[in-house]
Design a protein around this motif. Structure first.
Motif, PDB file in Angstrom:
ATOM      1  N   ILE A   1      55.000  62.064  41.698  1.00 24.19           N
ATOM      2  CA  ILE A   1      55.511  63.288  43.510  1.00 24.19           C
ATOM      3  C   ILE A   1      57.007  63.504  42.900  1.00 24.19           C
ATOM      4  O   ILE A   1      58.340  62.384  42.898  1.00 24.19           O
ATOM      5  N   VAL A   2      57.480  64.530  42.846  1.00 23.78           N
ATOM      6  CA  VAL A   2      59.134  65.593  42.898  1.00 23.78           C
ATOM      7  C   VAL A   2      59.664  65.128  43.858  1.00 23.78           C
ATOM      8  O   VAL A   2      59.538  66.271  45.262  1.00 23.78           O
ATOM      9  N   ALA A   3      59.963  64.267  43.809  1.00 25.49           N
ATOM     10  CA  ALA A   3      60.790  64.311  45.526  1.00 25.49           C
ATOM     11  C   ALA A   3      62.684  65.319  45.579  1.00 25.49           C
ATOM     12  O   ALA A   3      62.983  65.741  45.034  1.00 25.49           O
ATOM     13  N   PRO A   4      62.813  65.738  46.998  1.00 24.61           N
ATOM     14  CA  PRO A   4      63.596  66.335  46.926  1.00 24.61           C
ATOM     15  C   PRO A   4      64.999  66.158  46.844  1.00 24.61           C
ATOM     16  O   PRO A   4      65.138  65.074  47.155  1.00 24.61           O
ATOM     17  N   MET A   5      66.070  66.742  46.109  1.00 25.76           N
ATOM     18  CA  MET A   5      67.561  66.382  46.206  1.00 25.76           C
ATOM     19  C   MET A   5      68.044  67.824  46.879  1.00 25.76           C
ATOM     20  O   MET A   5      68.772  68.880  45.867  1.00 25.76           O
ATOM     21  N   SER A   6      67.573  67.363  48.142  1.00 25.92           N
ATOM     22  CA  SER A   6      68.475  67.912  49.299  1.00 25.92           C
ATOM     23  C   SER A   6      69.068  67.582  50.031  1.00 25.92           C
ATOM     24  O   SER A   6      68.898  67.272  51.318  1.00 25.92           O
ATOM     25  N   GLY A   7      69.615  65.946  49.239  1.00 25.08           N
ATOM     26  CA  GLY A   7      70.367  65.226  50.390  1.00 25.08           C
ATOM     27  C   GLY A   7      70.236  64.066  51.183  1.00 25.08           C
ATOM     28  O   GLY A   7      70.767  63.259  50.966  1.00 25.08           O
TER      29      GLY A   7
ATOM     30  N   VAL B   1      51.483  55.647  41.049  1.00 27.81           N
ATOM     31  CA  VAL B   1      52.075  57.080  41.440  1.00 27.81           C
ATOM     32  C   VAL B   1      53.416  56.294  40.781  1.00 27.81           C
ATOM     33  O   VAL B   1      54.013  55.708  40.459  1.00 27.81           O
ATOM     34  N   TYR B   2      53.856  57.655  40.452  1.00 26.20           N
ATOM     35  CA  TYR B   2      55.735  57.764  39.957  1.00 26.20           C
ATOM     36  C   TYR B   2      56.138  58.885  41.092  1.00 26.20           C
ATOM     37  O   TYR B   2      55.674  59.601  41.130  1.00 26.20           O
ATOM     38  N   ILE B   3      57.640  58.734  41.349  1.00 18.00           N
ATOM     39  CA  ILE B   3      58.041  59.447  41.484  1.00 18.00           C
ATOM     40  C   ILE B   3      59.820  59.859  40.658  1.00 18.00           C
ATOM     41  O   ILE B   3      60.215  58.806  40.520  1.00 18.00           O
ATOM     42  N   THR B   4      60.466  61.564  41.341  1.00 18.13           N
ATOM     43  CA  THR B   4      61.875  60.874  40.979  1.00 18.13           C
ATOM     44  C   THR B   4      62.735  60.823  42.037  1.00 18.13           C
ATOM     45  O   THR B   4      62.427  61.117  43.235  1.00 18.13           O
TER      46      THR B   4
ATOM     47  N   ILE C   1      53.432  66.664  41.957  1.00 18.07           N
ATOM     48  CA  ILE C   1      52.861  67.119  44.088  1.00 18.07           C
ATOM     49  C   ILE C   1      54.510  67.173  44.166  1.00 18.07           C
ATOM     50  O   ILE C   1      55.095  66.575  44.010  1.00 18.07           O
ATOM     51  N   ALA C   2      55.546  68.283  44.560  1.00 18.97           N
ATOM     52  CA  ALA C   2      56.462  68.791  45.129  1.00 18.97           C
ATOM     53  C   ALA C   2      56.532  68.842  46.498  1.00 18.97           C
ATOM     54  O   ALA C   2      55.765  69.758  47.163  1.00 18.97           O
ATOM     55  N   VAL C   3      57.360  68.257  47.353  1.00 19.46           N
ATOM     56  CA  VAL C   3      57.785  68.402  47.770  1.00 19.46           C
ATOM     57  C   VAL C   3      58.539  69.127  48.281  1.00 19.46           C
ATOM     58  O   VAL C   3      60.531  68.347  48.802  1.00 19.46           O
ATOM     59  N   CYS C   4      58.472  70.289  49.483  1.00 17.92           N
ATOM     60  CA  CYS C   4      59.648  70.922  49.754  1.00 17.92           C
ATOM     61  C   CYS C   4      60.493  71.493  48.946  1.00 17.92           C
ATOM     62  O   CYS C   4      59.952  72.717  48.070  1.00 17.92           O
TER      63      CYS C   4
ATOM     64  N   VAL D   1      60.116  72.897  40.463  1.00 12.89           N
ATOM     65  CA  VAL D   1      58.345  72.660  39.574  1.00 12.89           C
ATOM     66  C   VAL D   1      57.521  73.524  39.406  1.00 12.89           C
ATOM     67  O   VAL D   1      56.797  73.484  37.929  1.00 12.89           O
ATOM     68  N   VAL D   2      57.659  74.945  39.922  1.00 16.61           N
ATOM     69  CA  VAL D   2      56.564  75.997  39.674  1.00 16.61           C
ATOM     70  C   VAL D   2      57.275  77.055  38.405  1.00 16.61           C
ATOM     71  O   VAL D   2      56.807  76.900  37.163  1.00 16.61           O
ATOM     72  N   ALA D   3      58.485  76.841  37.944  1.00 16.34           N
ATOM     73  CA  ALA D   3      58.814  77.079  37.578  1.00 16.34           C
ATOM     74  C   ALA D   3      59.003  75.701  35.786  1.00 16.34           C
ATOM     75  O   ALA D   3      58.902  76.726  35.180  1.00 16.34           O
TER      76      ALA D   3
END
Length: 456
Positions: free
Chosen positions: A131-137, A156-159, A197-200, A206-208
Motif C-alpha cells: 500500500i503506497v500511502a499519500p505523502m500529502s500532509g 500487507v506492507y505500507i510506505t 495499491i496507491a491511495v490518492c 506509482v503509474v510512473a
C-alpha cells in the motif's frame, strides 16, 4: 488528505512576498512556545476541577471549567505521529498477533511490514500487497482502517513517509523523481509476486514507477496495480481543488507556502511546505463542521458522554497530526499533476526520460472512484485506462462506489464491505491469469475498461 488541499494558507500582507513567508515557520514555533505557560496553568486547572474531592467538580460550573480547559489544551497541542494500534487481526477465524516492523529504510521513508504471527500454516499463500500511502500532509497511519481491512486475507506492507522537518539537510533533496525511485526500490526489496495499491496522490508516481519498470522489462514489476481516488487527469470533471491550482499557478505557491524549518528540529533550514499551513488548509475547507465538532466536544464533556468524547479524540488525534513536505516534492507535484497535467499529456519524465504508460503490458489495472468525491472528481482515476492501451480488457476493471466521498474510497463501512472484496478478487484473478502474446496483440486497440458499479 490529498495534496490538492492547499487552498487554506493564511493570506500574506502582499502578493509574492517571500520575505514574509521565510520566517513564517519561525514565528509559528515562537507562538507555540509562548503558549506553554498557559497550557501548564490550564492543565493544573483541569485536574483541580476534575478531582472528585473538589465539590465544584460535581457542579455544572466546575464541569464547564474542566471542559473549557481540555478544549484549550487540545486546540493548542502539537499532535505527534499516531501509533498504528493494530496488535491483532483475525485470520481464518483465529485471533492472530501482528508485529509492525521496518524491513527497509531510507531518509524519507520506511517500508513497514505487518507481520502476522500465524499459529497454523495457510492452505494457500495470501496475496502480498504494497500500500503506497499519500505523502500529502498526514502520516501513513491515516490508512489504519485500510490496512486493518486487508490484514485478515493479505500480507500487507505500507510506505511510512518521513516528516521532512525531521530529516537533516545533509540527507539531500527529495522530489517526485526520488518518490518514483523509492517505489521501484521497494518493489525490488519485496522480490516480486506483489500487488500495489496507491491511495490518492501516489497514483501518479506509482503509474510512473510501473511504466519505468515495464519499459526496462523489470522482472519485479507488480502483478497488479490498484489506483484509488487518484488525480491521474485532473482536467476531467475538475474540482475546486483542481481549479485553484490552475488559477494560482506554481509561483504563487512557491512565494506563499514554502518556508524553512526552524531550529531545533533536525531538518533546520530545509525548504518545506509546513504541516501547520497544510492543517489550516484542511480545516478551512470545512470550517463550520470542525467548529461544530468542537462545540459538541465541549457539551459532551460537560454531560459526561464518554463514548462521544472518545470518538472525537480518536478522530482529531489523527486528523490534527500533520507532517512537513519537502518544497521540491510539493511544488513538482502541484506543477506537474495539477497545473501542467504532464502524465495524461505524455509530457512527464523521470530522470530526464519520458514516462510512457503505454509500455505497461504485464500489470493488471484496477481503478476505484467515489461517486461523491470532491477532491479527485469522477473520471480522473479512470483516465488511467486510456493511458494503458496494451493491458488486455480481461485484466482491467473500473469501479465506482456509490454514496461515498473521497475518504470513503479507502476507509469506512462501505470500503470494508464493498470495495475490499472486489479488490481482493481482482488481485486473485490477476495473479492466476497468464497473459499470452496473442492476448497482448489482440487487446492493443481496445482501451475501454469494464465499468462496474455498486448496487443502488
Amino acid at each position: 488528505m490529498p495534496i490538492g488541499e492547499f487552498g487554506g494558507a493564511p493570506p500574506l500582507v502582499a502578493e509574492g512576498s517571500p520575505a514574509l513567508t521565510t520566517p513564517m515557520y519561525w514565528m509559528y514555533e515562537m507562538g507555540h512556545a509562548s503558549l506553554n505557560p498557559a497550557r501548564a496553568v490550564t492543565d493544573a486547572t483541569k485536574i483541580l476541577f476534575q478531582n472528585p474531592l473538589n465539590p465544584w467538580s460535581h457542579t455544572q460550573f466546575g464541569k464547564s471549567i474542566a471542559a473549557a480547559c481540555e478544549l484549550f489544551e487540545r486546540t493548542t497541542r502539537r499532535y505527534g505521529k499516531p501509533e498504528w494500534g493494530l496488535d491483532f487481526t483475525e485470520v481464518n477465524g483465529i485471533q492472530t498477533p501482528v508485529e509492525v516492523r521496518s524491513i527497509w529504510e531510507k531518509p524519507f521513508c520506511r517500508l513497514l511490514h505487518f507481520d502476522r504471527k500465524l499459529t497454523r500454516p495457510l492452505r494457500a499463500p495470501h496475496p502480498r500487497v504494497l500500500i503506497v500511502a499519500p505523502m500529502s500532509g498526514h502520516y501513513a497511519t491515516l490508512l489504519r482502517g485500510t490496512v486493518e481491512a486487508f490484514l485478515p486475507t493479505h500480507e500487507v506492507y505500507i510506505t511510512d513517509w518521513s516528516d521532512a522537518r525531521m530529516v537533516p539537510l545533509t540527507e539531500g533533496r527529495f522530489d517526485l523523481d526520488d518518490y518514483v525511485d523509492y517505489v521501484i526500490e521497494m518493489l525490488h526489496v519485496l522480490g516480486g509476486n506483489m500487488h500495489v495499491i496507491a491511495v490518492c496522490q501516489p497514483s501518479v508516481p506509482v503509474v510512473a514507477a510501473v511504466s519505468v519498470m515495464e519499459a526496462a522489462r523489470d522482472p519485479f514489476v507488480p502483478l497488479s496495480m490498484t489506483l484509488m481516488g487518484g488525480p491521474i487527469d485532473t482536467r476531467r470533471n475538475p474540482t475546486s481543488v483542481n481549479n485553484l491550482a490552475e488559477q494560482r499557478g506554481i509561483e504563487w505557491f512557491r512565494n506563499h507556502v514554502i518556508t524553512k524549518v526552524p531550529f531545533p528540529h533536525p531538518g533546520v533550514m530545509r525548504d518545506v511546505y509546513p504541516g501547520f499551513l497544510q492543517l489550516s488548509g484542511f480545516i478551512t475547507m470545512n470550517l463550520d463542521r470542525h467548529t461544530d465538532a468542537h462545540k459538541a466536544l465541549f457539551n459532551n464533556l460537560v454531560k459526561g458522554d464518554g463514548d462521544m468524547v472518545d470518538k472525537h479524540r480518536e478522530f482529531y488525534d489523527e486528523y490534527l497530526a500533520v507532517m512537513d513536505l519537502t518544497a521540491e516534492y510539493y511544488l513538482q507535484t502541484v506543477d506537474l499533476v495539477f497545473v501542467k497535467h504532464a502524465l495524461p499529456k505524455g509530457e512527464m519524465t523521470h530522470r530526464g526520460k519520458p514516462v510512457d504508460p503505454s509500455k505497461i503490458r504485464r500489470v493488471a489495472l484496477m481503478t476505484v472512484e467515489g461517486e461523491n468525491d470532491d477532491i479527485s472528481g469522477l473520471g480522473q482515476t479512470e483516465a488511467t485506462h486510456a493511458l494503458c492501451p496494451h493491458i488486455p480488457d480481461h485484466r482491467r476493471v473500473h469501479y465506482v462506489q456509490k454514496g461515498v466521498g473521497h475518504y470513503g474510497v479507502f476507509n469506512g463501512s462501505r470500503f470494508r464491505s464493498e470495495i475490499v472484496p472486489r479488490i481482493s478478487d481482482f488481485m486473485m484473478s490477476s495473479a492466476t491469469t497468464m497473459m499470452s502474446a496473442a492476448d497482448t496483440k489482440t487487446s492493443a486497440a481496445k482501451t475501454k475498461p469494464t465499468l462496474v458499479r455498486a448496487a443502488e
